[in-house]
Design an enzyme around this catalytic site. Structure first.
Site, PDB file in Angstrom:
ATOM      1  N   GLU A   3       0.813  -1.220   0.000  1.00  0.00           N
ATOM      2  CA  GLU A   3       0.000   0.000   0.000  1.00  0.00           C
ATOM      3  C   GLU A   3       0.845   1.269   0.000  1.00  0.00           C
ATOM      4  O   GLU A   3       0.581   2.218   0.745  1.00  0.00           O
ATOM      5  CB  GLU A   3      -0.995  -0.033   1.162  1.00  0.00           C
ATOM      6  CG  GLU A   3      -1.962  -1.187   1.008  1.00  0.00           C
ATOM      7  CD  GLU A   3      -2.937  -1.353   2.167  1.00  0.00           C
ATOM      8  OE1 GLU A   3      -2.832  -0.604   3.146  1.00  0.00           O
ATOM      9  OE2 GLU A   3      -3.797  -2.236   2.079  1.00  0.00           O
ATOM     10  N   GLU A  35      -4.876  -8.658  -1.767  1.00  0.00           N
ATOM     11  CA  GLU A  35      -5.470  -8.598  -0.427  1.00  0.00           C
ATOM     12  C   GLU A  35      -6.851  -7.990  -0.527  1.00  0.00           C
ATOM     13  O   GLU A  35      -7.025  -6.926  -1.126  1.00  0.00           O
ATOM     14  CB  GLU A  35      -4.589  -7.749   0.492  1.00  0.00           C
ATOM     15  CG  GLU A  35      -5.147  -7.551   1.881  1.00  0.00           C
ATOM     16  CD  GLU A  35      -4.303  -6.575   2.702  1.00  0.00           C
ATOM     17  OE1 GLU A  35      -3.091  -6.464   2.420  1.00  0.00           O
ATOM     18  OE2 GLU A  35      -4.853  -5.916   3.598  1.00  0.00           O
TER      19      GLU A  35
END
Length: 532
Positions: free
Chosen positions: A187, A331
């Protein structure tokens, strides 16, 4: 957030059983009819055989969200995925690193509220023993922030210091451990979560990882995949990044948390940014335990349809680039902040999860990693007991029935049903998934194929297999799932129970009860897209 051990393939505790039994679906209420149209001329996408994937996270036992500590000792440091939010703050204990190997320590002044932590090689050894016994294919997320300076705006500048990761990879190879892929960062793309890296620098760091993999695995017939960036899609950032990595990247990963927060802060009911970057602002202002907005989003098919956009965007970027890299969901937990107890770990979550699997595969996504295998309030297994939560069974049946070739599918008759079809896995015919979002309407579904473009061959078998999933006592918050009228529960040895279909005549409609989903294997429908 999640990860880095993406446990690809839910082969854990699985028994393959396909028997017949008697069961009649449906309950009192209104009944309507609908039609599934399947175009079998050609597939519209192709998944990997290991499409179903789950993650393990780094979070420590004292990781808490709005008063709820849902991780217990499920971190990969305590149980097994190396990855997730804290992955970029991990140092690996190797012979080249002389500093003490200290655990994560809670520290509110640090990014994500924890200090840097260390992965002991003794723990890495234990994990790899487990992976081998489980037959898992493993993807490990590496510490992409190592060596970078982080500015006041979160920008992480400078080249990745790859020496610590290189030592881990060399240790792994010397020990004979099998790794399916090495993923760089978590991220950090686009606006990032906590920190962000510019696309040109990220591309340079990925090239460094590719060089390390090629060098260390020189002479290996099969080398691990190089995977990145593991974050929320930002089309401009992704397009620039992919343009700069035409040969060094094999998999492009994105994360999905499109349902909003698992629990909302009392002081804020504002629309949550799609990249969830602002979630830390309200950490200490209290929480609301029963947030109806989350379950309303899950049960709103039109809201969930909007979740197709990230898949569509990434597919378009890859098609318009020179890269051979493929798309994964690295994810996906649906609701961030660890999900919500009795929602994301209960029966109702299947309406989001299975719809996501259907949409992702329709846009040529090769692998979909669920957050998590265990941990938080969205695990496929209960954190304390290891008993499967309802979505485990949905994932398992998808893995058994839905083959790699994805078929163009549409539904007419009611806006409350979603339908997905694939060529069947390891058998002839097609497999369908039907999801009924209607609270009080049963739907009688007929299956039609495009007869002119996709002729079907009628074989001797005039019946089909059906798997009807409902919530125990019709309670959508239940953590017990009912298959064809029988509660699914582990046997006395802790094994997965038989998942037996019912057989129905091809002349009868598929009856999809309110708030339920149905898998159906139809071996007598043979389509050109399913003939090798």
């Amino acid at each position: 957030m999640c990860m880095l051990f993406k446990l690809v393939l839910l082969y854990l505790w699985v028994h393959w059983v396909n028997q017949g039994s008697d069961f009649v679906t449906g309950r009192s209420g209104n009944v309507t009819s609908g039609t599934v149209f399947v175009n079998g001329t050609a597939s519209i996408g192709k998944t990997d055989d290991n499409f179903i994937c789950a993650t393990l996270d780094w979070w420590a036992p004292n990781k808490c969200d709005y008063g709820t500590c849902s991780w217990e000792r499920s971190s990969l440091l305590n149980l097994i995925r190396m990855g997730g939010t804290l992955q970029d703050k991990v140092i690996y204990e190797t012979k080249d690193d002389k500093s003490p190997c200290a655990p994560f320590v809670k520290n509110s002044s640090e990014m994500f509220g924890f200090s840097k932590g260390c992965l002991p090689m003794s723990r890495w050894d234990q994990l790899n023993v487990f992976f081998k016994k489980a037959g898992a294919m493993v993807v490990f997320g590496l510490n992409a922030l190592n060596g970078k300076a982080i500015g006041s705006d979160g920008s992480a500048t400078g080249a990745w210091n790859s020496s610590n990761a290189e030592s881990l990879i060399r240790y792994t190879v010397n020990k004979g451990y099998s790794i399916h892929g090495w993923e760089l960062g978590n991220e950090l793309c686009g606006t990032g979560v906590g920190a962000k890296v510019a696309p040109d620098q990220y591309a340079s760091d990925v090239k460094s990882l590719e060089n390390i993999v090629q060098n260390i695995y020189r002479g290996f017939e099969v080398k691990p995949l190089v995977i990145a960036p593991g974050g929320f899609i930002d089309t401009n950032w992704f397009a620039q990044f992919i343009q700069r990595t035409p040969k060094s990247l094999q998999v492009v990963t994105q994360h999905i948390y499109n349902l909003g927060p698992g629990t909302r802060a009392k002081s804020s009911y504002l629309k949550v940014p799609s990249n969830k970057a602002a979630f830390q602002i309200t950490l200490n202002v209290g929480y609301v335990g029963n947030d109806n907005q989350l379950i309303n989003n899950i049960l709103d098919p039109s809201y969930l349809d909007g979740g197709a956009q990230p898949f569509r965007d990434l597919e378009a970027i890859l098609k318009n680039s020179a890269t051979p890299a493929v798309a994964w969901v690295g994810e996906a937990g649906g609701a961030y902040n660890s999900g919500q107890n009795l929602v994301t770990n209960s029966f109702v979550n299947a309406f989001w999860y299975l719809g996501q699997l259907g949409m992702a595969s329709s846009y040529d996504t090769k692998t979909y990693c669920r957050q998590t295998l265990i941990g938080g309030n969205y695990g496929l297994l209960d954190t304390a007991t290891f008993v499967p939560n309802p979505d485990y069974y949905g994932a398992l049946l998808w893995h058994r029935l839905m083959g790699s070739n994805v078929l163009s599918t549409s539904f007419s008759g009611t806006t409350g049903v979603r339908a997905y079809a694939h060529c069947s896995k390891q058998s002839q015919g097609i497999s369908l998934l039907l999801i009924n979002f209607n609270a009080n309407i049963s739907v009688n579904v007929r299956v039609v194929t495009d007869g002119e473009q996709a002729p079907r061959v009628k074989l001797g078998n005039t019946s089909r297999e059906e798997y009807h999933f409902t919530a125990k006592d019709e309670n959508l918050h239940s953590q017990k799932v009912v298959l064809n009228g029988k509660i699914l529960a582990l046997n006395s040895s802790g094994g997965i129970p038989p998942m037996e279909p019912v057989n129905r005549s091809m002349t009868d409609p598929i009856i999809v009860a309110p708030f339920s989903y149905v898998f159906s294997h139809i071996s007598s429908i043979i389509l050109p897209a399913c003939i090798n």
